[in-house]
Design a protein around this motif. Structure first.
Motif, PDB file in Angstrom:
ATOM      1  N   SER A 447      47.153  45.597  42.510  1.00  0.00           N
ATOM      2  CA  SER A 447      46.208  46.750  42.496  1.00  0.00           C
ATOM      3  C   SER A 447      45.692  46.722  41.146  1.00  0.00           C
ATOM      4  O   SER A 447      46.339  46.254  40.218  1.00  0.00           O
ATOM      5  CB  SER A 447      46.490  48.281  42.873  1.00  0.00           C
ATOM      6  N   GLU A 448      44.248  47.299  40.865  1.00  0.00           N
ATOM      7  CA  GLU A 448      43.811  47.396  39.630  1.00  0.00           C
ATOM      8  C   GLU A 448      44.863  48.302  38.651  1.00  0.00           C
ATOM      9  O   GLU A 448      44.970  48.236  37.420  1.00  0.00           O
ATOM     10  CB  GLU A 448      42.512  47.926  39.648  1.00  0.00           C
ATOM     11  N   GLN A 449      45.493  49.214  39.255  1.00  0.00           N
ATOM     12  CA  GLN A 449      46.174  50.121  38.440  1.00  0.00           C
ATOM     13  C   GLN A 449      47.528  49.365  38.177  1.00  0.00           C
ATOM     14  O   GLN A 449      47.958  49.841  36.917  1.00  0.00           O
ATOM     15  CB  GLN A 449      46.534  51.685  39.481  1.00  0.00           C
ATOM     16  N   GLU A 450      48.107  48.611  39.140  1.00  0.00           N
ATOM     17  CA  GLU A 450      49.454  48.072  38.462  1.00  0.00           C
ATOM     18  C   GLU A 450      48.900  46.988  37.214  1.00  0.00           C
ATOM     19  O   GLU A 450      49.711  46.792  36.455  1.00  0.00           O
ATOM     20  CB  GLU A 450      49.797  46.837  39.614  1.00  0.00           C
ATOM     21  N   VAL A 451      47.693  46.504  37.313  1.00  0.00           N
ATOM     22  CA  VAL A 451      47.276  45.461  36.192  1.00  0.00           C
ATOM     23  C   VAL A 451      47.292  46.233  35.033  1.00  0.00           C
ATOM     24  O   VAL A 451      47.629  45.746  33.978  1.00  0.00           O
ATOM     25  CB  VAL A 451      45.924  45.040  36.708  1.00  0.00           C
ATOM     26  N   ARG A 452      46.616  47.395  34.945  1.00  0.00           N
ATOM     27  CA  ARG A 452      46.372  48.245  33.920  1.00  0.00           C
ATOM     28  C   ARG A 452      47.855  48.556  33.198  1.00  0.00           C
ATOM     29  O   ARG A 452      48.080  48.483  32.163  1.00  0.00           O
ATOM     30  CB  ARG A 452      45.485  49.655  34.057  1.00  0.00           C
ATOM     31  N   GLU A 453      48.755  49.060  34.045  1.00  0.00           N
ATOM     32  CA  GLU A 453      50.103  49.416  33.790  1.00  0.00           C
ATOM     33  C   GLU A 453      50.867  48.148  33.188  1.00  0.00           C
ATOM     34  O   GLU A 453      51.435  48.374  31.884  1.00  0.00           O
ATOM     35  CB  GLU A 453      50.617  50.149  34.873  1.00  0.00           C
ATOM     36  N   LYS A 454      50.814  47.145  33.772  1.00  0.00           N
ATOM     37  CA  LYS A 454      51.691  45.869  33.403  1.00  0.00           C
ATOM     38  C   LYS A 454      51.085  45.401  32.037  1.00  0.00           C
ATOM     39  O   LYS A 454      51.964  45.000  31.314  1.00  0.00           O
ATOM     40  CB  LYS A 454      51.498  44.919  34.546  1.00  0.00           C
ATOM     41  N   HIS A 455      49.784  45.246  31.861  1.00  0.00           N
ATOM     42  CA  HIS A 455      49.117  44.469  30.573  1.00  0.00           C
ATOM     43  C   HIS A 455      48.692  45.836  29.561  1.00  0.00           C
ATOM     44  O   HIS A 455      48.057  45.139  28.704  1.00  0.00           O
ATOM     45  CB  HIS A 455      48.178  43.599  31.182  1.00  0.00           C
ATOM     46  N   ASN A 456      49.095  46.945  29.735  1.00  0.00           N
ATOM     47  CA  ASN A 456      48.682  48.032  28.767  1.00  0.00           C
ATOM     48  C   ASN A 456      47.280  48.285  28.624  1.00  0.00           C
ATOM     49  O   ASN A 456      46.853  47.860  27.556  1.00  0.00           O
ATOM     50  CB  ASN A 456      49.522  47.915  27.588  1.00  0.00           C
ATOM     51  N   ILE A 457      46.301  48.283  29.565  1.00  0.00           N
ATOM     52  CA  ILE A 457      45.084  47.943  29.497  1.00  0.00           C
ATOM     53  C   ILE A 457      44.584  49.389  29.928  1.00  0.00           C
ATOM     54  O   ILE A 457      44.890  50.099  30.959  1.00  0.00           O
ATOM     55  CB  ILE A 457      44.364  47.248  30.595  1.00  0.00           C
ATOM     56  N   GLY A 458      43.836  50.107  29.011  1.00  0.00           N
ATOM     57  CA  GLY A 458      43.453  51.400  29.246  1.00  0.00           C
ATOM     58  C   GLY A 458      42.226  51.659  29.829  1.00  0.00           C
ATOM     59  O   GLY A 458      41.509  50.535  30.319  1.00  0.00           O
ATOM     60  N   ASP A 459      42.090  52.921  30.517  1.00  0.00           N
ATOM     61  CA  ASP A 459      40.981  53.168  31.521  1.00  0.00           C
ATOM     62  C   ASP A 459      39.371  52.930  30.936  1.00  0.00           C
ATOM     63  O   ASP A 459      38.752  52.743  31.390  1.00  0.00           O
ATOM     64  CB  ASP A 459      41.181  54.546  31.987  1.00  0.00           C
ATOM     65  N   ASP A 460      39.466  52.816  29.399  1.00  0.00           N
ATOM     66  CA  ASP A 460      38.095  52.750  28.778  1.00  0.00           C
ATOM     67  C   ASP A 460      37.716  51.307  28.998  1.00  0.00           C
ATOM     68  O   ASP A 460      36.559  51.057  28.569  1.00  0.00           O
ATOM     69  CB  ASP A 460      38.245  53.277  27.527  1.00  0.00           C
ATOM     70  N   ILE A 461      38.589  50.265  29.279  1.00  0.00           N
ATOM     71  CA  ILE A 461      38.218  49.003  29.182  1.00  0.00           C
ATOM     72  C   ILE A 461      37.812  48.741  30.810  1.00  0.00           C
ATOM     73  O   ILE A 461      38.542  48.900  31.724  1.00  0.00           O
ATOM     74  CB  ILE A 461      39.284  47.978  28.824  1.00  0.00           C
ATOM     75  N   GLU A 462      36.625  48.294  30.867  1.00  0.00           N
ATOM     76  CA  GLU A 462      36.088  47.873  32.176  1.00  0.00           C
ATOM     77  C   GLU A 462      36.670  46.575  32.852  1.00  0.00           C
ATOM     78  O   GLU A 462      36.759  45.560  32.200  1.00  0.00           O
ATOM     79  CB  GLU A 462      34.622  47.715  32.334  1.00  0.00           C
ATOM     80  N   LEU A 463      37.137  46.770  33.853  1.00  0.00           N
ATOM     81  CA  LEU A 463      37.870  45.639  34.651  1.00  0.00           C
ATOM     82  C   LEU A 463      37.238  45.257  36.232  1.00  0.00           C
ATOM     83  O   LEU A 463      36.783  46.357  36.517  1.00  0.00           O
ATOM     84  CB  LEU A 463      39.177  45.753  35.203  1.00  0.00           C
ATOM     85  N   THR A 464      36.696  44.113  36.040  1.00  0.00           N
ATOM     86  CA  THR A 464      36.078  43.839  37.512  1.00  0.00           C
ATOM     87  C   THR A 464      36.829  42.783  38.303  1.00  0.00           C
ATOM     88  O   THR A 464      37.137  41.872  37.822  1.00  0.00           O
ATOM     89  CB  THR A 464      34.761  42.943  37.019  1.00  0.00           C
ATOM     90  N   GLN A 465      37.067  43.121  39.814  1.00  0.00           N
ATOM     91  CA  GLN A 465      37.893  42.246  40.490  1.00  0.00           C
ATOM     92  C   GLN A 465      37.081  41.122  40.826  1.00  0.00           C
ATOM     93  O   GLN A 465      35.798  41.041  41.067  1.00  0.00           O
ATOM     94  CB  GLN A 465      38.049  43.049  41.724  1.00  0.00           C
ATOM     95  N   ASP A 466      37.645  39.944  40.700  1.00  0.00           N
ATOM     96  CA  ASP A 466      37.030  38.447  41.160  1.00  0.00           C
ATOM     97  C   ASP A 466      36.579  38.715  42.517  1.00  0.00           C
ATOM     98  O   ASP A 466      37.003  39.328  43.423  1.00  0.00           O
ATOM     99  CB  ASP A 466      38.686  37.422  41.632  1.00  0.00           C
ATOM    100  N   GLU A 467      35.183  38.233  42.813  1.00  0.00           N
ATOM    101  CA  GLU A 467      34.352  38.189  43.959  1.00  0.00           C
ATOM    102  C   GLU A 467      35.057  37.483  44.902  1.00  0.00           C
ATOM    103  O   GLU A 467      34.262  37.598  46.080  1.00  0.00           O
ATOM    104  CB  GLU A 467      33.015  38.161  43.332  1.00  0.00           C
ATOM    105  N   ASP A 468      35.677  36.337  44.659  1.00  0.00           N
ATOM    106  CA  ASP A 468      35.930  35.467  45.640  1.00  0.00           C
ATOM    107  C   ASP A 468      36.991  36.073  46.677  1.00  0.00           C
ATOM    108  O   ASP A 468      37.688  37.208  46.442  1.00  0.00           O
ATOM    109  CB  ASP A 468      36.649  34.128  45.056  1.00  0.00           C
ATOM    110  N   VAL A 469      37.028  35.406  47.931  1.00  0.00           N
ATOM    111  CA  VAL A 469      38.076  35.871  48.690  1.00  0.00           C
ATOM    112  C   VAL A 469      38.909  34.972  49.170  1.00  0.00           C
ATOM    113  O   VAL A 469      38.656  33.537  48.634  1.00  0.00           O
ATOM    114  CB  VAL A 469      37.444  36.383  50.500  1.00  0.00           C
TER     115      VAL A 469
END
Length: 951
Positions: A447-469
């Protein structure tokens, strides 16, 4: 029971009752037995392949359920990414909208809405087919549980460096803007051209005949803008001196090396092949071997770029490459670019020749667009490490293929496996669990939350999920364990995994079967930590074709809908169905003509059981299986035969003493014989289930039910049941045998013919002293060797031989079936005499005899028609039985007609024009017809000779 068999009146009520009582669910008792249904596309409807494979699966499930196993047939459907997206996009188009007008989230909501309303057609059809799947556990590859499994597998594989992102060559659909799998590419033979272009040699090089250019041959001129080499065969003496030299790429001015490679066929074209590694899969491998640059010249629409892009084989851009393309090409569609390139080459005097050429053109199976090999960023699974345990599992017998020869197909794919492209540029599907920051760096997580916690990425940094399926085969590869609740729960996995058998077609051994092996063995382990297989056996079925061996397709107008076979369809409706949506009027007219010729009255309703029995009878181990509707008609008659036999049994046993409450019985020879034959049938059926020989099983059932039970035993029971002088013990024994053998037959046939067997069983179960609410939960019959009576079998075969012999004489001499005949026996053994003494009553009744006389060996018999039963001569004196002159006149007329017909057929076969032009199967039918007519003439001539002697 109703007087006539009406399948429509019984099938729906029984299925509803089975489902409402939850009898399809695992019992929780016995040994686990599990089959996973290959998930049909949610957009689909039942076709003959589904009906064929699901009939086999249901037969196995019902058999094991009746064996007392804890049986699960897991059902579900596949979200079918591109197919489903197409369906919903077409609906939007009718409203004048596109998915882009809605946006991704709203479009996905629209797809789910469609799925709930229209996406379950196939499940209702499966019920019509009688599939006893556990509907309470129905799964969907996009449901929450399977979505969690997909994310878990993706993340784990990525963390183990088994999933990566890279720029590679893929099958690109320029209409749908997505990569597609090889299975979604249809290679169609089309008429095209082979263009011969002159490429100037550089630095003073000359060909062996003094030319300052070489000629390359290509079927795709537009790709020449991306050429980075020219290849020749190293053994081609015409060009060996040019290997290592260079040519100039016309229009572009790029210097191309001449390389030597065994891939080049010296006999094709000119023996010189242009190498375009970024736009051809074979060229990619050649280019990789020789270090030729990857130059991409097309965009996602298959239009020419303004400037070419160059990459290494690791997917890294080559920044210092000069990607300049000639003026006027940027933005041109590839086929427009082709025209311009040909014209420009011609203007420069570099168009050597154009030749007609037949080639295989790859087209998207849904879009119809020509597929473009295209260099693009995709996600891949490193396949080789995952393939090794799967190969080993087949090598050591943990997984067996039935038939065994399909292992060779499996090995050939797996031992040369390439990395698996798992990403698709669609909106409908499992969105890849990777998130990108603004600099293009990506992070993989559940999940995005797991990514932020695992890589120490703050909520102020915008993340966009890969559009591919993900490719739909990715989620389907997890089918055997994700449907059982993995990774959240392990109890069902421990109970039902590994599953027992996978029933599938040979066309997806690699795309699905092998990938299930790879994924399952990587994620599911035995208690000792070794990889667990997804299934123990893979039963590979043949491909259902039409009666002429042609593949069923809409363009041929030979598609058969199994529901039409079950319910029947008029000729007009069948024509309308087969021609709907066809854009070519001539094709529609041809299909209508062929359809009305083949089915002038449409298709009569057969019922589900007749269809299922037909399909199992065709389940040979052949690669191709021809389906002939006439065969279905024969098995519809078989259902009628069973129905009428049951009515006869009930008419003679209901309200009578059938031994269900005890009482002494005395068994006749016929009773002992049919009981003995039943034991052999039961053993055969068990053996055929074990060996997956459904064709032999249906043949054994058919022979026993139709010939032995209906044609012989029921007839043999009549002299007993209709004899007022027969004892109560004898009649009780025959009635008991009638109902008990019938009831056992019903249980034996139930896995293949569930509806008719349930209906009849409800009427006979009390007479046979059986308890229970449904036949599907009754124990499957087990053979008892102690009931095999070889003497009874031999005696009945003798009896049948005599009766058939007399009937043959009646038929050959045109004697009325009901006319009592005198019969003479001669040259028989003591055993023949014993059998006559013990069975004279049966013989006289069933063969319609007025007398039986035993002649001594040296007695002279009158002029008689003769049949042999072993060494015993069965003679029917002819005097007074027939009108010799009238019979001679009839036979003469028949002989004349047969001779004229044979002369006509032989004339056709001697006609060289006919033999050279007619299809082989037509010629074979004519030869078969000639052989049949010759045999008929020989038989008629023999009968004429007998009459002449009698006269």
């Amino acid at each position: 029971m109703e007087k006539t068999y009406q399948p429509q009146a019984i099938e729906g009520k029984h299925y509803q009752r089975w489902e409402e009582n939850h009898w399809f669910q695992p019992s929780g008792e016995g040994s686990p037995y599990c089959i996973m249904i290959p998930p049909p596309n949610v957009t689909g409807s039942l076709h003959m392949g589904h009906a064929f494979q699901q009939t086999i699966m249901d037969a196995l499930i019902r058999y094991h359920r009746m064996q007392g196993d804890n049986t699960l047939w897991q059902t579900g459907s596949d979200h079918a990414g591109i197919a489903t997206q197409m369906v919903v996009e077409r609906e939007l188009a009718r409203e004048g909208k596109t998915r882009h007008d809605l946006g991704r989230d709203a479009f996905i909501d629209k797809v789910w809405e469609w799925k709930e309303q229209s996406g379950n057609t196939i499940t209702s059809q499966m019920r019509r087919l009688g599939d006893s799947v556990d509907w309470t556990r129905e799964r969907f590859t996009m449901d929450d549980g399977l979505s969690n499994a997909v994310r878990e597998v993706f993340v784990q594989l990525y963390e183990e460096d088994l999933i990566y992102r890279g720029k590679r060559l893929v099958n690109w659909d320029p209409k749908f803007h997505t990569a597609i799998s090889d299975l979604e590419v249809e290679n169609k033979e089309e008429q095209g051209s082979l263009w011969h272009f002159r490429y100037p040699l550089l630095d003073g090089a000359k060909t062996s005949d003094g030319k300052d250019y070489i000629v390359v041959a290509t079927t795709r001129p537009e790709t020449m803008l991306g050429d980075t080499a020219v290849a020749v065969n190293p053994d081609d003496e015409r060009y060996t001196h040019l290997i290592g030299k260079e040519v100039e790429l016309p229009l572009v001015g790029r210097r191309l090396p001449i390389v030597a490679d065994d891939y080049v066929d010296s006999e094709f074209g000119t023996g010189c092949v242009k190498i375009t590694p970024a736009h051809d899969f074979n060229d990619y491998e050649v280019g990789k071997r020789h270090g030729a640059t990857l130059v991409n010249i097309l965009d996602q629409n298959a239009a020419v770029l303004q400037k070419a892009e160059a990459y290494t084989y690791e997917g890294r851009p080559i920044d210092d490459f000069d990607g300049t393309l000639p003026d006027g090409y940027g933005g041109l569609d590839r086929f427009e670019a082709r025209k311009k390139i040909i014209a420009d080459f011609d203007a420069l005097g570099l168009l050597d020749s154009i030749k007609d050429h037949t080639l295989m053109v790859p087209r998207g199976d849904r879009s119809g667009a020509v597929i473009e090999p295209w260099l693009t960023d995709q996600w891949y699974v490193s396949a080789k490490p995952l393939a090794e345990p799967a190969i080993k599992a087949v090598e050591n017998g943990d997984i067996e293929f039935v038939p065994k020869q399909w292992e060779n197909t499996f090995f050939s794919w797996m031992r040369d496996i390439q990395d698996w492209c798992i990403s698709r540029q669609l909106w409908w599907g499992h969105q890849i669990p990777a998130w990108y920051d603004k600099d293009g760096h990506f992070y993989v997580g559940r999940s995005e939350q797991e990514v932020r916690e695992k890589h120490n990425i703050g909520d102020d940094i915008e993340l966009t999920q890969d559009e591919d399926v993900l490719d739909t085969w990715f989620s389907s590869a997890l089918w055997t364990f994700s449907t059982l609740g993995w990774p959240e729960r392990e109890d069902l996995v421990k109970t039902f995994h590994p599953t027992d058998v996978l029933v599938t077609g040979f066309d997806i051994i690699f795309f699905w079967v092998a990938r299930m092996m790879m994924m399952t063995q990587h994620f599911i382990k035995n208690d000792d930590g070794t990889p667990q297989v997804p299934f123990k056996k893979v039963y590979v079925t043949g491909l259902i074709r039409d009666e002429n061996g042609q593949k069923m397709s809409k363009s041929k107008g030979n598609v058969i809908d199994p529901i039409d076979l079950i319910d029947g369809i008029s000729a007009d409706d069948l024509v309308a169905k087969r021609t709907s949506g066809l854009m070519q009027p001539k094709l529609a007219q041809k299909i209508e003509k062929n359809t009305r010729k083949a089915f002038p009255e449409g298709m009569e309703p057969s019922g589900t059981d007749a269809l299922r029995f037909t399909l199992t009878s065709l389940a040979t181990q052949a690669r191709d299986i021809n389906f002939d509707v006439k065969r279905l008609e024969g098995y519809r008659n078989f259902c009628n035969k069973i129905w009428n036999a049951a009515r006869y049994v009930l008419m003679n046993t209901e309200g009578e003493d059938c031994g269900q409450n005890g009482g002494d019985v005395q068994l006749t020879l016929a009773d002992r014989w049919i009981s003995s034959r039943l034991q052999r049938l039961e053993a055969d059926v068990h053996r055929h289930f074990e060996n997956y020989r459904f064709d032999l099983m249906s043949q054994a059932l058919y022979e026993f039910i139709w010939n032995e039970y209906c044609d012989w035993y029921l007839e043999l029971s009549k002299p007993v049941l209709w004899d007022d002088n027969a004892s109560a013990e004898i009649k009780r024994g025959t009635r008991r045998t009638l109902v008990r053998v019938l009831e056992a037959i019903l249980r034996l046939a139930h896995p293949i013919m569930p509806f008719i067997t349930e209906e009849i069983w409800q009427s006979v179960k009390d007479l046979a002293a059986r308890e229970g609410d449904t036949i599907m939960l009754q124990p499957f019959p087990q053979p008892d060797e102690n009931k095999i009576d070889q003497q009874a079998e031999a005696d009945i075969e003798w009896l049948k031989g005599v009766i058939v012999g007399v009937r043959n004489i009646r038929g050959e001499m045109n004697i009325a079936p009901g006319k009592p005949l005198p019969v003479l026996f001669q040259k028989g053994s003591l055993e023949d005499k014993r059998r006559l003494e013990e069975n004279e009553n049966f013989l006289k009744t069933l063969a319609k005899l007025e007398s039986i006389t035993w002649l001594n060996e040296d007695d002279t018999a009158p002029m008689s028609a003769t049949q042999l039963v072993g060494h015993l001569k069965v003679l029917v004196p002819m005097a007074g039985l027939i009108d010799v002159e009238a019979e001679q006149a009839r036979l003469t007329k028949s002989l004349d007609k047969a001779r004229k017909d044979l002369e006509r057929v032989e004339g056709k076969l001697k006609n060289e024009n006919f033999v050279s032009k007619a299809p082989e199967q037509v010629i074979a039918k004519e030869r078969e017809k000639a052989d049949g007519l010759a045999a008929t003439i020989q038989e008629l001539e023999g009968q004429m000779k007998q009459l002449e002697e009698l006269a």
